[in-house]
Design an enzyme around this catalytic site. Structure first.
Site, PDB file in Angstrom:
ATOM      1  N   CYS A 182      12.833 -27.925 -29.762  1.00  0.00           N
ATOM      2  CA  CYS A 182      13.744 -27.488 -30.826  1.00  0.00           C
ATOM      3  C   CYS A 182      14.690 -28.601 -31.260  1.00  0.00           C
ATOM      4  O   CYS A 182      15.010 -29.499 -30.493  1.00  0.00           O
ATOM      5  CB  CYS A 182      14.564 -26.324 -30.324  1.00  0.00           C
ATOM      6  SG  CYS A 182      13.559 -24.994 -29.698  1.00  0.00           S
ATOM      7  N   LYS A 208       6.851 -32.042 -31.324  1.00  0.00           N
ATOM      8  CA  LYS A 208       6.934 -33.329 -30.644  1.00  0.00           C
ATOM      9  C   LYS A 208       7.975 -33.234 -29.532  1.00  0.00           C
ATOM     10  O   LYS A 208       8.860 -32.385 -29.602  1.00  0.00           O
ATOM     11  CB  LYS A 208       7.352 -34.396 -31.665  1.00  0.00           C
ATOM     12  CG  LYS A 208       6.723 -35.739 -31.388  1.00  0.00           C
ATOM     13  CD  LYS A 208       6.792 -36.644 -32.569  1.00  0.00           C
ATOM     14  CE  LYS A 208       6.300 -38.009 -32.208  1.00  0.00           C
ATOM     15  NZ  LYS A 208       4.844 -38.079 -32.088  1.00  0.00           N
ATOM     16  N   ARG A 222      10.467 -31.607 -34.325  1.00  0.00           N
ATOM     17  CA  ARG A 222      10.683 -31.080 -32.976  1.00  0.00           C
ATOM     18  C   ARG A 222      10.314 -29.606 -32.860  1.00  0.00           C
ATOM     19  O   ARG A 222      10.301 -29.053 -31.758  1.00  0.00           O
ATOM     20  CB  ARG A 222      12.145 -31.248 -32.566  1.00  0.00           C
ATOM     21  CG  ARG A 222      12.602 -32.689 -32.546  1.00  0.00           C
ATOM     22  CD  ARG A 222      14.057 -32.760 -32.183  1.00  0.00           C
ATOM     23  NE  ARG A 222      14.247 -32.490 -30.773  1.00  0.00           N
ATOM     24  CZ  ARG A 222      14.329 -33.416 -29.843  1.00  0.00           C
ATOM     25  NH1 ARG A 222      14.238 -34.684 -30.167  1.00  0.00           N
ATOM     26  NH2 ARG A 222      14.510 -33.098 -28.588  1.00  0.00           N
ATOM     27  N   GLU A 266      -9.226 -39.374 -26.685  1.00  0.00           N
ATOM     28  CA  GLU A 266      -8.133 -39.463 -27.665  1.00  0.00           C
ATOM     29  C   GLU A 266      -8.631 -39.075 -29.072  1.00  0.00           C
ATOM     30  O   GLU A 266      -7.939 -38.366 -29.802  1.00  0.00           O
ATOM     31  CB  GLU A 266      -7.545 -40.882 -27.643  1.00  0.00           C
ATOM     32  CG  GLU A 266      -6.592 -41.239 -28.777  1.00  0.00           C
ATOM     33  CD  GLU A 266      -5.314 -40.405 -28.842  1.00  0.00           C
ATOM     34  OE1 GLU A 266      -5.096 -39.569 -27.954  1.00  0.00           O
ATOM     35  OE2 GLU A 266      -4.565 -40.587 -29.805  1.00  0.00           O
ATOM     36  N   LYS A 272      -6.975 -35.975 -31.091  1.00  0.00           N
ATOM     37  CA  LYS A 272      -6.402 -36.125 -32.432  1.00  0.00           C
ATOM     38  C   LYS A 272      -7.119 -35.192 -33.399  1.00  0.00           C
ATOM     39  O   LYS A 272      -6.497 -34.549 -34.232  1.00  0.00           O
ATOM     40  CB  LYS A 272      -6.576 -37.586 -32.856  1.00  0.00           C
ATOM     41  CG  LYS A 272      -5.486 -38.156 -33.663  1.00  0.00           C
ATOM     42  CD  LYS A 272      -4.422 -38.905 -32.901  1.00  0.00           C
ATOM     43  CE  LYS A 272      -3.703 -38.069 -31.862  1.00  0.00           C
ATOM     44  NZ  LYS A 272      -2.814 -38.817 -31.039  1.00  0.00           N
ATOM     45  N   HIS A 331     -25.593 -34.357 -18.097  1.00  0.00           N
ATOM     46  CA  HIS A 331     -25.269 -33.483 -16.958  1.00  0.00           C
ATOM     47  C   HIS A 331     -24.738 -32.128 -17.406  1.00  0.00           C
ATOM     48  O   HIS A 331     -24.066 -31.444 -16.641  1.00  0.00           O
ATOM     49  CB  HIS A 331     -24.274 -34.187 -16.038  1.00  0.00           C
ATOM     50  CG  HIS A 331     -24.822 -35.459 -15.473  1.00  0.00           C
ATOM     51  ND1 HIS A 331     -25.839 -35.480 -14.552  1.00  0.00           N
ATOM     52  CD2 HIS A 331     -24.538 -36.752 -15.755  1.00  0.00           C
ATOM     53  CE1 HIS A 331     -26.148 -36.738 -14.265  1.00  0.00           C
ATOM     54  NE2 HIS A 331     -25.379 -37.531 -14.986  1.00  0.00           N
ATOM     55  N   GLU A 383      -6.279 -31.344 -32.720  1.00  0.00           N
ATOM     56  CA  GLU A 383      -4.903 -30.902 -32.974  1.00  0.00           C
ATOM     57  C   GLU A 383      -4.568 -30.911 -34.462  1.00  0.00           C
ATOM     58  O   GLU A 383      -3.721 -30.155 -34.919  1.00  0.00           O
ATOM     59  CB  GLU A 383      -3.875 -31.713 -32.178  1.00  0.00           C
ATOM     60  CG  GLU A 383      -3.648 -33.121 -32.652  1.00  0.00           C
ATOM     61  CD  GLU A 383      -2.581 -33.857 -31.852  1.00  0.00           C
ATOM     62  OE1 GLU A 383      -1.565 -33.268 -31.515  1.00  0.00           O
ATOM     63  OE2 GLU A 383      -2.784 -35.057 -31.580  1.00  0.00           O
ATOM     64  N   TRP A 413      10.962 -24.191 -31.839  1.00  0.00           N
ATOM     65  CA  TRP A 413       9.606 -24.132 -31.310  1.00  0.00           C
ATOM     66  C   TRP A 413       9.659 -23.057 -30.227  1.00  0.00           C
ATOM     67  O   TRP A 413      10.276 -23.261 -29.183  1.00  0.00           O
ATOM     68  CB  TRP A 413       9.198 -25.481 -30.727  1.00  0.00           C
ATOM     69  CG  TRP A 413       7.772 -25.524 -30.271  1.00  0.00           C
ATOM     70  CD1 TRP A 413       6.665 -25.703 -31.044  1.00  0.00           C
ATOM     71  CD2 TRP A 413       7.288 -25.398 -28.921  1.00  0.00           C
ATOM     72  NE1 TRP A 413       5.533 -25.681 -30.279  1.00  0.00           N
ATOM     73  CE2 TRP A 413       5.875 -25.499 -28.964  1.00  0.00           C
ATOM     74  CE3 TRP A 413       7.896 -25.191 -27.683  1.00  0.00           C
ATOM     75  CZ2 TRP A 413       5.083 -25.414 -27.821  1.00  0.00           C
ATOM     76  CZ3 TRP A 413       7.109 -25.107 -26.545  1.00  0.00           C
ATOM     77  CH2 TRP A 413       5.710 -25.222 -26.626  1.00  0.00           C
ATOM     78  N   ASN A 453      18.214 -25.856 -27.110  1.00  0.00           N
ATOM     79  CA  ASN A 453      16.923 -26.508 -26.894  1.00  0.00           C
ATOM     80  C   ASN A 453      16.664 -26.509 -25.397  1.00  0.00           C
ATOM     81  O   ASN A 453      17.526 -26.956 -24.637  1.00  0.00           O
ATOM     82  CB  ASN A 453      16.983 -27.945 -27.444  1.00  0.00           C
ATOM     83  CG  ASN A 453      15.736 -28.737 -27.107  1.00  0.00           C
ATOM     84  OD1 ASN A 453      14.661 -28.167 -26.901  1.00  0.00           O
ATOM     85  ND2 ASN A 453      15.868 -30.049 -27.041  1.00  0.00           N
ATOM     86  N   GLY A 454      15.508 -25.987 -24.979  1.00  0.00           N
ATOM     87  CA  GLY A 454      15.205 -25.973 -23.540  1.00  0.00           C
ATOM     88  C   GLY A 454      14.956 -24.560 -23.070  1.00  0.00           C
ATOM     89  O   GLY A 454      14.675 -23.659 -23.875  1.00  0.00           O
TER      90      GLY A 454
END
Ligand code: F6R
Length: 609
Positions: free
Chosen positions: A2, A604, A27, A480, A484, A503, A487, A74, A98-99
């Protein structure tokens, strides 16, 4: 996570709050809200969805007031909705958070027994009610905060507004970052200095367990009940640096910044005369010869840069490495030996799982080294040694330039370690750094290949599943590429070690599955091409990324070709091949009409476990 913003001024603040929140939207962006004091009373505007909706609401129903707080959320506790959006308020107090408050259930039960009511599903509202109880007992705002803080468990930061106190705000930091900004006759609070960039570049970063009383005249800092002094710093952030410039998205801008980010890092970490690495922050602190094993920890993309580094550290410096995801390392009770060190990698330096891993390593008596992009972050403060990636603010939620910056610094660190451990001679080390020095120009050339990438991305938007394959240092790159891609596009994507396909995963292949094969011309090229042919023989739509020689060797089974303009080296191929992965994901997401900078469900700087 947040974003928090607060302003105490002599002029209306709601637009200032919205402007600051705009810069913090990376955020969190599922709902937003502001509160100000109007004739001494707390008034709020809150809206589900992006900040624009809140802006529209405030246009319809303006919010006057010269002191206020704002938030972009968020969701952790309670779904994204207006009711759960911050600020949470009673008639005496409003706050943004935030948290996570870990013991909120217990506090809520205690307060409910006393007759207090709750209007949301959040943990945050518990703090508002806790403060209200003290204020109703005629405590001052300062006393109420001092009483509440010891009751709260978890990592959080807060901005608090009090009814009928239009000259003050209180900010609190425990675990999650909070910054105070100094203006002309006004003061600000922000989750980071970026939010305050257009208002001031004079800031103070709160330390853990600090709380601060802001008035238009200044700030008073407290820590565990005692008045403390904190330094004022000058930030280098400017509106320009954190704007989108001529680019459609932050992500696109950040992809384009990579040649200069990598170039500047090489200028910084390689001595101009000898072209050998130098790391002033390591001098007298890190003895590479004493390190028996290196634990490399990170999350998401940062973890994957650590995976690439393992290949390099083991090959060139002969240091045994263990690479771990932050959230696993700290809880799996691994076996440690004497002489281990932990290297934490993080763009934000705030990611709670990586920070937790660093703390855990410290408890185990290990030396801790952080590779971070934000020098003022918690990880920087808590690690024994800090190395910075100096990539500038990364605003796009998907990490791009931070990744290639991490790889660049890690490559220099590996060469430094290899020299100190006498595993490389100076000439060979210089050959490696010469390869690295070619990298910015190759990245710049690749940026000119966007038309070709666009055509391939267009085909990939039709897929339901996409695979990314690579071997050696290209295996983490395949992971990676898939990260990318999924997401940003919301298309299922997986990365595999190319040799592992047979396999099991090869069962997924049919003629609808695009398979991106990352095949730099290294000692594994032929093996990678063989694995590719096996996929092609089962109908997989192969997209081959390689240099000219690689493409010449791959005679059959390739549907689309993306040519890297030069022959790369093991020490720079991951940095170079990362760029087409980023562009494929970016273009495909954009073609699908997705929000590239703020993909759904993400945020983020993940400051919750
Ligand atoms: C993916 C991405 C994330 C971050 C991860 C770690 O594109 O951006 O996977 O890499 O959340 O973040 P930092 O590096 O800030 O610790």
């Amino acid at each position: 996570m947040c974003g928090i913003m607060g302003v105490v001024a002599k002029r209306p603040v709601s637009q200032l709050l919205l402007d600051g929140l705009k810069k913090l939207e990376y955020r969190g962006y599922d709902s937003a809200g502001v509160a100000t004091l109007v004739n001494g009373n707390i008034e709020r505007r809150r809206a589900e969805g992006k900040l624009e909706k809140l802006g529209d609401l405030i246009k319809e129903r303006p919010l006057p007031g010269t002191v206020g707080i704002g938030h972009t959320r968020w969701a952790t506790h309670g779904k994204p909705s207006e009711q759960n959006a911050h600020p949470h308020a009673t008639n005496l107090v409003a706050l943004v958070h935030n948290g996570i408050i870990e013991n909120y259930q217990e506090l809520k039960q205690e307060l409910e027994k006393e007759g207090y009511h709750f209007n949301s599903e959040t943990d945050t509202e518990t703090i508002a009610v806790l403060l209200t109880r003290s204020l109703e007992q005629q405590k001052t705002p300062e006393q109420a905060v001092a009483e509440a803080l010891p009751r709260l468990k978890g990592a959080f930061s807060l901005a608090i507004l009090f009814g009928h106190r239009d000259e003050m705000l209180i900010g609190v930091r425990r675990g999650s970052p909070l910054v105070v900004g100094y203006g002309q006759g006004e003061m600000y609070l922000g989750s980071d200095a970026i939010a305050l960039a257009s208002l001031t570049n004079k800031v103070t970063y709160l330390e853990d367990d600090d709380w601060v009383v802001l008035t238009p005249k200044g700030a008073q800092f407290y820590n565990r009940g005692k008045l403390v002094s904190r330094v004022v710093k000058q930030t280098a952030f400017s509106g320009e640096l954190i704007g989108k410039g001529e680019f459609r998205h932050y992500m696109l801008k950040e992809i384009h910044e990579q040649p200069s980010v990598v170039g500047n890092l090489l200028k910084h970490y390689l001595q101009p005369q000898t072209r050998l690495p130098h790391f002033p922050s390591l001098a007298g602190q890190v003895d590479w010869n004493k390190i028996q094993r290196l634990n490399i920890v990170g999350c998401g993309t940062a973890y994957l840069s650590g995976m690439v580094a393992k290949y390099w550290f083991e090959k060139y410096a002969k240091i045994a490495c263990n690479v771990d995801i932050g959230s696993e390392f700290r809880y799996r009770e691994g076996c440690f030996i004497a002489g281990e060190a932990t290297l934490g990698i993080s763009q934000s330096g705030e990611t709670i799982d990586t920070l937790g891993a660093i703390r855990y390593a410290k408890q185990q008596g290990q030396q801790t080294i952080s590779l971070i992009n934000v020098p003022e972050s918690a990880m920087a403060r808590e690690s024994d040694v800090v190395v910075t990636t100096m990539a500038g603010p990364e605003i796009g939620v998907a990490s791009t330039k931070a990744f290639t910056a991490q790889l660049t610094v890690l490559a220099c660190l590996v060469i430094d370690a290899a020299l100190k451990r006498h595993q490389l001679d100076v000439k060979t080390a210089q050959q490696l750094t010469a390869e690295l020095l070619e990298t910015p120009a190759i990245l710049a050339q690749l940026l000119g290949k966007q038309d070709m990438i666009h055509k391939i991305a267009e085909k990939m938007t039709q897929a339901k599943d996409v695979l990314f394959l690579g071997r050696g240092v290209s295996y983490p790159l395949a992971l990676e590429g898939a990260l990318k891609f999924k997401e940003l596009t919301y298309i299922h994507a997986e990365g595999y070690a190319a040799g592992e396909m047979k396999h099991g995963p090869i069962a997924l292949i049919d003629d609808k599955v695009p398979v991106v094969v990352i095949a730099p011309n290294d000692y594994l090229l032929d093996k990678t091409l063989n694995n590719m042919e096996v996929v092609a023989a089962r109908g997989g739509q192969v997209i081959l990324i390689s240099d000219r020689q690689g493409h010449e060797r791959a005679k059959v089974g390739v549907h689309h070709r993306l040519e890297i303009p030069v022959n790369t080296h093991l020490i720079n191929s991951p940095i170079i091949y990362a760029l087409p992965m980023q562009m494929l994901a970016y273009q495909a997401a954009w073609l699908k009409g997705n929000d590239v900078d703020q993909p759904r469900n993400l945020a983020k700087s993940v400051t919750v476990e």
